[in-house]
Design an enzyme around this catalytic site. Structure first.
Site, short mmCIF file in Angstrom:
data_model
loop_
_atom_site.label_atom_id
_atom_site.label_comp_id
_atom_site.label_asym_id
_atom_site.label_seq_id
_atom_site.Cartn_x
_atom_site.Cartn_y
_atom_site.Cartn_z
N LYS A 1 0.84 -1.21 0.00
CA LYS A 1 0.00 0.00 0.00
C LYS A 1 0.87 1.26 0.00
O LYS A 1 0.58 2.23 -0.70
CB LYS A 1 -0.94 -0.02 1.22
CG LYS A 1 -1.99 -1.12 1.12
CD LYS A 1 -2.73 -1.37 2.42
CE LYS A 1 -3.62 -2.60 2.29
NZ LYS A 1 -4.29 -2.98 3.54
N GLN B 1 -5.14 -1.43 9.66
CA GLN B 1 -4.75 -2.72 9.08
C GLN B 1 -5.30 -3.86 9.94
O GLN B 1 -5.02 -3.93 11.14
CB GLN B 1 -3.21 -2.80 8.97
CG GLN B 1 -2.70 -4.04 8.28
CD GLN B 1 -3.15 -4.17 6.83
OE1 GLN B 1 -3.10 -3.22 6.06
NE2 GLN B 1 -3.61 -5.35 6.45
N ASP C 1 -11.33 2.14 3.32
CA ASP C 1 -11.48 0.69 3.19
C ASP C 1 -12.94 0.32 2.93
O ASP C 1 -13.24 -0.81 2.55
CB ASP C 1 -11.01 -0.01 4.48
CG ASP C 1 -9.67 -0.70 4.32
OD1 ASP C 1 -9.30 -1.00 3.16
OD2 ASP C 1 -8.99 -0.93 5.33
#
Ligand code: NAD
Length: 298
Positions: free
Chosen positions: A63, A107, A130
């Site tokens: 990422k 995460q 997300d």
């Protein structure tokens, strides 16, 4: 065993190449980001990492690399596994209030003692790149018009199908796996594109009877070789979302690629299929969030 060049050529023709497609998306985003700089907007992603899980570290690295490619700024906040739910929520509230931050990513997985749903719920939906908050998931369910920040993995699957001009409308789609981050949102996004969708999971009776009907088969389970060639219809499009690390260190998906690729009309490899698409869609969401937060059309 030797594989003939003919076979390699045929498989390459069927490959849905996530590395190539994601690179195209990232380059378009890079251009968008540099144009945003003229308006003094510098898209920035804040990343919260708890612990040092090797898989999480590998995902974070990918990422971060995509941020560097696109020009999206990156700030990482590392925590020990002993961190409390409250401490993480406090950090998220600070990031919510920070005008320079446009996307917040936590995460996953989080340690068991942290209550992940409350951590995710604390993220401002406008910065939820997300696409995991109930607000963004709920909107995404309504119609394609409201997919403002859709979950990145299902969005990546849709982008991949679109890129290869694979029709979705009216198609028989079977999804194996019904998690909140992949299977369920992917089902909603495909229903909103007028596919006929069946969702299978661990309690599905006779999995093969479903998978064999699929024009498009999407698999997100986490079990190597779960899908064998006899479970796939001739000419099916096969999207392998699973990621499994074998004892010898190799990464494979949930589909027996070698044999299924002989029957499929299109198939994603692992690695190099849906993984890079997920990362590209995270970047897409971050740029879109930065635009909306600055009252610009994404
Ligand atoms: P999860 O553990 O939350 O869900 C697994 C799903 O598989 C569940 O719905 C479960 O019922 C189902 N399942 C388990 N065993 C089964 C069986 N024998 N038959 C049918 N269904 C079965 O997992 P998740 O977070 O959705 O991830 C699934 C896989 O996708 C993992 O390998 C993960 O690493 C991978 N993944 C990949 C990406 C990507 O970008 N490519 C993103 C997220 C997850």
């Amino acid at each position: 065993m030797t594989i003939s060049w003919d076979k390699i050529y045929i498989v390459l023709m069927k490959l849905m190449d996530g590395r190539k497609v994601s690179k195209e998306i990232l380059l378009k985003l890079k251009d968008k980001v540099s144009r945003m700089h003229f308006d003094h907007i510098h898209p920035k992603l804040a990343v919260i990492l708890v612990g040092k899980d090797p898989a999480s570290l590998a995902y974070i690295k990918q990422k971060q690399k995509a941020c560097a490619t696109t020009g999206i700024e990156w700030e990482q906040f590392d925590y020990e596994p002993s961190v409390s739910t409250e401490e993480l929520i406090k950090k998220i509230e600070e990031l919510n209030a920070d005008d320079k931050i446009h996307g917040i990513l936590v995460q996953l997985p989080l340690p068991e003692k942290v209550f992940a749903p409350n951590v995710i719920r604390a993220i401002d939906p406008k910065k939820d790149v997300d696409g995991f908050t109930a607000y963004n998931l709920g909107k995404m369910f309504i119609s394609t018009d409201f997919e403002d920040l859709a979950p990145c993995t299902p969005l990546g699957v849709i982008r991949m199908l679109e890129h290869y001009e694979i029709p979705i409308k009216g198609q028989e789609v079977v999804i194996v796996g019904h998690s909140n981050i992949v299977g369920k949102p992917l089902a909603a996004m495909l229903v909103n594109r007028d596919a006929t969708v069946t969702v299978c999971h661990i309690h599905t009776k006779d999995l093969a009877s479903h998978t064999k009907r699929a024009d498009i088969l999407c698999v997100a389970v986490g079990k190597a070789d779960l899908i064998t060639a006899d479970m796939v219809k001739e000419g099916a499009v096969v999207v392998d979302i699973g990621i499994n690390k074998l004892d010898d260190g190799r990464l494979v998906g949930d589909v027996d690629f070698e044999n299924v690729s002989e029957k499929a009309s299109f198939i994603t490899p692992v690695p190099g299929g849906t993984g890079p698409m997920t990362v590209a869609c995270l970047m897409e969401n971050t740029v879109a969030a930065a635009k909306r937060l600055n009252n610009l059309n994404p």
